[in-house]
Design an enzyme around this catalytic site. Structure first.
Site, PDB file in Angstrom:
ATOM      1  N   CYS A   2       0.592  -1.265  -0.203  1.00 25.65           N
ATOM      2  CA  CYS A   2      -0.096   0.005   0.005  1.00 25.65           C
ATOM      3  C   CYS A   2       1.279   1.336   0.073  1.00 25.65           C
ATOM      4  CB  CYS A   2      -1.055   0.064   1.383  1.00 25.65           C
ATOM      5  SG  CYS A   2      -1.562  -1.350   0.947  1.00 25.65           S
ATOM      6  N   ARG A  27       2.007   1.053  -6.129  1.00 31.84           N
ATOM      7  CA  ARG A  27       2.207   0.461  -4.724  1.00 31.84           C
ATOM      8  C   ARG A  27       1.386  -0.088  -4.803  1.00 31.84           C
ATOM      9  NH1 ARG A  27       6.901   1.671  -1.600  1.00 31.84           N
ATOM     10  NH2 ARG A  27       5.718  -0.068   0.316  1.00 31.84           N
ATOM     11  N   TRP A  74      -3.473  -1.863  -1.373  1.00 36.64           N
ATOM     12  CA  TRP A  74      -3.552  -3.584  -2.637  1.00 36.64           C
ATOM     13  C   TRP A  74      -4.493  -4.347  -0.767  1.00 36.64           C
ATOM     14  CZ3 TRP A  74      -1.747  -8.021  -1.179  1.00 36.64           C
ATOM     15  CH2 TRP A  74      -1.306  -8.983  -2.111  1.00 36.64           C
ATOM     16  N   ASN A 100       0.068   0.317   6.370  1.00 31.86           N
ATOM     17  CA  ASN A 100       1.146  -0.545   5.510  1.00 31.86           C
ATOM     18  C   ASN A 100       1.058  -2.358   5.642  1.00 31.86           C
ATOM     19  OD1 ASN A 100       2.107  -1.614   2.891  1.00 31.86           O
ATOM     20  ND2 ASN A 100       4.003  -0.596   3.084  1.00 31.86           N
ATOM     21  N   GLY A 101       0.991  -2.914   6.027  1.00 32.40           N
ATOM     22  CA  GLY A 101       1.487  -3.983   6.283  1.00 32.40           C
ATOM     23  C   GLY A 101       0.085  -5.234   6.947  1.00 32.40           C
ATOM     24  N   GLU A 490      11.987 -14.820 -17.364  1.00 27.47           N
ATOM     25  CA  GLU A 490      11.461 -13.204 -17.814  1.00 27.47           C
ATOM     26  C   GLU A 490      10.275 -12.534 -18.522  1.00 27.47           C
ATOM     27  OE1 GLU A 490      11.709 -11.351 -15.009  1.00 27.47           O
ATOM     28  OE2 GLU A 490      11.899  -9.496 -16.389  1.00 27.47           O
ATOM     29  N   LYS A 494       7.245 -11.750 -17.631  1.00 26.57           N
ATOM     30  CA  LYS A 494       6.256  -9.879 -18.050  1.00 26.57           C
ATOM     31  C   LYS A 494       5.304 -10.146 -19.158  1.00 26.57           C
ATOM     32  CE  LYS A 494       8.569  -8.301 -16.267  1.00 26.57           C
ATOM     33  NZ  LYS A 494       9.672  -7.900 -15.280  1.00 26.57           N
ATOM     34  N   GLU A 497       2.230 -11.098 -16.263  1.00 23.03           N
ATOM     35  CA  GLU A 497       1.862  -9.955 -15.567  1.00 23.03           C
ATOM     36  C   GLU A 497       1.346  -8.935 -15.838  1.00 23.03           C
ATOM     37  OE1 GLU A 497       6.146  -8.336 -14.086  1.00 23.03           O
ATOM     38  OE2 GLU A 497       4.635  -8.293 -12.821  1.00 23.03           O
ATOM     39  N   HIS A 513       9.293 -32.287 -23.282  1.00 28.40           N
ATOM     40  CA  HIS A 513       9.579 -33.311 -21.754  1.00 28.40           C
ATOM     41  C   HIS A 513       8.440 -32.913 -20.854  1.00 28.40           C
ATOM     42  CE1 HIS A 513      12.850 -35.270 -21.662  1.00 28.40           C
ATOM     43  NE2 HIS A 513      13.701 -33.924 -22.076  1.00 28.40           N
ATOM     44  N   LYS A 612       3.590  -2.946  -6.953  1.00 27.37           N
ATOM     45  CA  LYS A 612       5.101  -2.753  -7.042  1.00 27.37           C
ATOM     46  C   LYS A 612       6.046  -3.447  -6.468  1.00 27.37           C
ATOM     47  CE  LYS A 612       8.452  -1.638  -9.815  1.00 27.37           C
ATOM     48  NZ  LYS A 612       8.765  -2.416 -11.012  1.00 27.37           N
TER      49      LYS A 612
HETATM   50  O1  M6R Z   1      11.583  -5.271  -5.324  1.00 24.58           O
HETATM   51  P1  M6R Z   1      11.857  -6.440  -5.881  1.00 24.58           P
HETATM   52  O2  M6R Z   1      13.212  -6.841  -6.434  1.00 24.58           O
HETATM   53  O3  M6R Z   1      12.323  -7.287  -4.809  1.00 24.58           O
HETATM   54  O4  M6R Z   1      11.004  -7.456  -6.354  1.00 24.58           O
HETATM   55  C1  M6R Z   1      11.244  -8.771  -6.689  1.00 24.58           C
HETATM   56  C2  M6R Z   1       9.598  -9.220  -7.889  1.00 24.58           C
HETATM   57  O5  M6R Z   1       8.635  -8.486  -6.483  1.00 24.58           O
HETATM   58  C3  M6R Z   1       9.326  -8.084  -8.756  1.00 24.58           C
HETATM   59  O6  M6R Z   1      10.225  -8.071  -9.492  1.00 24.58           O
HETATM   60  C4  M6R Z   1       7.920  -8.780  -9.490  1.00 24.58           C
HETATM   61  O7  M6R Z   1       8.495  -9.880  -9.731  1.00 24.58           O
HETATM   62  C5  M6R Z   1       7.663  -8.126 -10.652  1.00 24.58           C
HETATM   63  N1  M6R Z   1       6.887  -7.388 -11.195  1.00 24.58           N
HETATM   64  C6  M6R Z   1       8.551  -8.454 -11.841  1.00 24.58           C
HETATM   65  O8  M6R Z   1       8.495  -7.493 -13.059  1.00 24.58           O
END
Ligand code: M6R
Length: 617
Positions: A2, A27, A74, A100-101, A490, A494, A497, A513, A612
């Site tokens: 958040c 966030r 969030w 936040n938490g 990756e 990407k 997400e 496999h 984020k």
């Molecule tokens: O801030 P961080 O690098 O620790 O974040 C790790 C993951 O949460 C972050 O890389 C997430 O997978 C991204 N949304 C990927 O695009």
């Protein structure tokens, strides 16, 4: 997850809070709200949905107060509804709270408070905390005055809390005061011209001040328009350490771009230069890092590396593993931070522990760091956020220096992590067997990476055309080998997400496999097929996919010959050193995912269900 902002000063608080919330929206963006005192009572405006809805509502019912708190959510406890949005009021209306938490023992507290006659309007743990503050406030000696009672009731409440929090509170009887505190959720105090701000993230502050105090776990800050004090949960005074945010407001703004993800993809050449700046030895044969806090002798004792991270950063660790093992000939283990913290894996005394985190606030990565430290290991952090919890708690490390990354999908932070991983591999390799000449060649290759990335970025229109052709697909495979297997992972991450397309990353040869069962004319494969010793084997994998009518998007080195008719689309990448290859190959998969998401009309910077930085377990 958040976003939190609080303001106290001489200006009207609500517009400043709304502006801050817009910057914090990445966030969390399920709902937004703010609270301020108006005509002797605490007024809350909150809405499920984006900050714009809140801004509209506030504009229609402006609040004149010069202090207030705001939140972008969030969801953790309770669905995305107006009632569950923050701020929450205590049932007596005396306190407003943003949080936040996650409060883990909120259920016991709630039962206790229900027994004392408190009522609840939401399903959140935050409302429980707010009512507990009200409960303690009522028990404080009235002679102490509202200011002291406010601070002490927050302090007492937090002593009972199990879990994590970054909070800010208002008290109706102490108008024009704010109390804020943190434990494991980030919180920064901004010190402006006759004004103070509290925020979970520096991006909310840069428009008003660059001067900040990074609050530590267990600290409570008490603000009035003229002063602030910081104390601990045990009432000890804390001397504030002033820091400066080094980036500017423009870094956190879109400029001419449509999305932050697009901006950050195109910023990568510069980001890579910033990650490398000043980090090569004078003789140009190795890397050097200022903040490792380890001597060359310490490094010589290391016989194994352990890396922990989450998400994209975990993929970057896998690339680092490949490069360190390949060039420095040292064994490397990579673990998901969330698994490591519970796995109790045997590490060995000569293991050097690394965590990697863009935000420096990811709770699982932080927990892995703490677990490793508890076991007596020195932990180094590769991190993009000066002042973050991970930066502070690690024993040393390497800052990425790529400026704020706002798009939820990591791009420039990811390639910068690849770059730093490559530099660590070089640094260790040069201490061991790598020759001076090979070191110089490696360094020159890294220095050339930004230009190679520019060349791939120049193909954006071509990649956009490919994206349009395949945007309607509902499944994708991403395949790669060796250091490009993590890039395949990756690419798949990407795509899923930001465009919500099911995608899987696999080592190319492993595809037969199991995943090959998915292949049909409706399931394209993005195959990372650079020139090199495995090129022919990857071409064989492409043949196998093609035989099952799978469309092929091949990412291959300029001049490499994918047999005619085998690939339905080809994206060329420049020929480059092995250490640079993952960086260069990451660009097409980022652009492809970005343009597919745009084509599908997705909200690229605020994908559903995501935030984020993941500061809850
Ligand atoms: O801030 P961080 O690098 O620790 O974040 C790790 C993951 O949460 C972050 O890389 C997430 O997978 C991204 N949304 C990927 O695009």
């Amino acid at each position: 997850m958040c976003g939190i902002i609080a303001y106290i000063g001489k200006h009207r608080a609500a517009p400043i809070i709304v502006e801050g919330l817009k910057r914090l929206e990445y966030r969390g963006y399920d709902s937004a709200g703010l609270a301020a005192q108006q005509n002797g009572r605490l007024v809350v405006i909150k809405k499920a949905g984006r900050v714009d809805r809140l801004a509209q509502e506030e504009a229609e019912h402006p609040l004149s107060a010069t202090s207030g708190i705001g939140h972008t959510r969030w969801a953790t406890h309770g669905a995305v509804t107006d009632a569950n949005a923050h701020p929450h009021l205590s049932s007596d209306g005396k306190f407003a709270l943003i949080h936040n938490g996650v409060i883990e023992n909120y259920a016991q507290m709630k039962t206790f408070l229900l027994g004392k006659g408190f009522t609840f309007k939401s399903e959140t743990d935050t409302e429980v905390l707010c009512n507990l503050i009200a409960y303690h406030y009522a028990k404080e000696d009235a002679a102490a005055g509202p200011s002291v009672r406010f601070l002490e009731s927050v302090r007492k409440t937090l002593r009972h809390v199990e879990g994590t929090y970054g909070i800010a509170a208002l008290c109706v009887e102490a108008p024009n005061e704010i109390v804020a505190a943190r434990k494991a959720s980030p919180l920064i105090l901004g010190v402006g011209e006759a004004e103070y701000l509290i925020a979970s993230d520096a991006s909310a502050l840069v428009g008003r001040t660059q001067n900040v105090v990074y609050l530590k776990d267990g600290e409570i800050v008490h603000l009035t328009p003229k002063a602030f004090t910081i104390t601990t949960l045990d009432q000890a005074d804390v001397s504030p350490v002033m820091d400066r945010i080094t980036w500017s407001v423009a870094d956190a703004e879109l400029g001419t771009y449509e999305h932050f993800m697009e901006k950050e993809i195109f910023e990568q050449p510069l980001a890579l230069e910033n990650s490398m700046r000043g980090r090569f030895s004078e003789d140009g044969s190795t890397a050097q890092f200022g903040g490792l806090n380890l001597t060359a002798g310490d490094f010589a004792q290391v016989d194994r590396f352990m890396f922990c991270a989450c998400g994209s950063a975990w993929h970057a660790c896998l690339v680092a593993e490949h490069l360190i093992e390949r060039f420095a000939r040292l064994p490397v283990e990579v673990d998901y931070a969330s698994e490591f913290r519970y796995r109790n894996s045997p590490l060995g005394r000569s293991t050097l522990f690394f965590v990697m985190s863009q935000s420096g606030e990811t709770i699982d990565t932080l927990a892995a760091l703490r677990e490793a430290k508890r076991k007596g290991y020195r932990v180094l952090a590769i991190n993009n956020s000066v002042g973050s919890t991970i930066a502070r708690e690690s024993d040393g490390g390497i800052f990425q220096h790529v400026g704020p990354e706002i798009g939820v999908a990591s791009t420039k932070a990811f390639t910068s992590q690849l770059m730093i991983g490559a530099m660590v591999a070089l640094y260790v390799a040069r201490m061991r067997d790598m020759s001076f000449a090979d070191g110089v060649q490696y360094v020159n290759a890294l220095k050339g990476a930004p230009d190679l990335v520019r060349r791939v970025l120049a193909q954006a229109p071509h990649i956009r055309d490919i994206a349009r052709r395949y945007a309607a697909s509902s499944d994708f495979l991403f395949l790669g080998r060796l250091s490009l297997f993590p890039i395949a992972l990756e690419g798949a991450l990407k795509l899923k997400e930001i465009s919500y397309i099911h995608a899987e990353g696999y080592p190319a040869a492993e595809m037969k496999h199991g995943p090959i069962a998915l292949i049909s004319e409706k399931c394209p494969s993005v195959v990372l097929a650079p020139k090199g010793e495995l090129f022919n084997k990857i071409v064989s994998s492409i043949q196998e996919l093609k035989a099952r009518k799978g469309p092929i998007i091949a990412v291959t080195t300029e001049g490499s010959e994918i047999p005619a008719g085998l690939a339905d689309a080809v994206i060329s990448i420049p020929d480059c050193h092995e250490a640079v290859l993952p960086i260069v190959a990451a660009i097409p998969v980022q652009l492809l995912s970005y343009y597919i998401a745009v084509e599908r009309g997705c909200d690229v910077d605020k994908p559903r269900n995501l935030a984020k930085s993941v500061t809850v377990e």
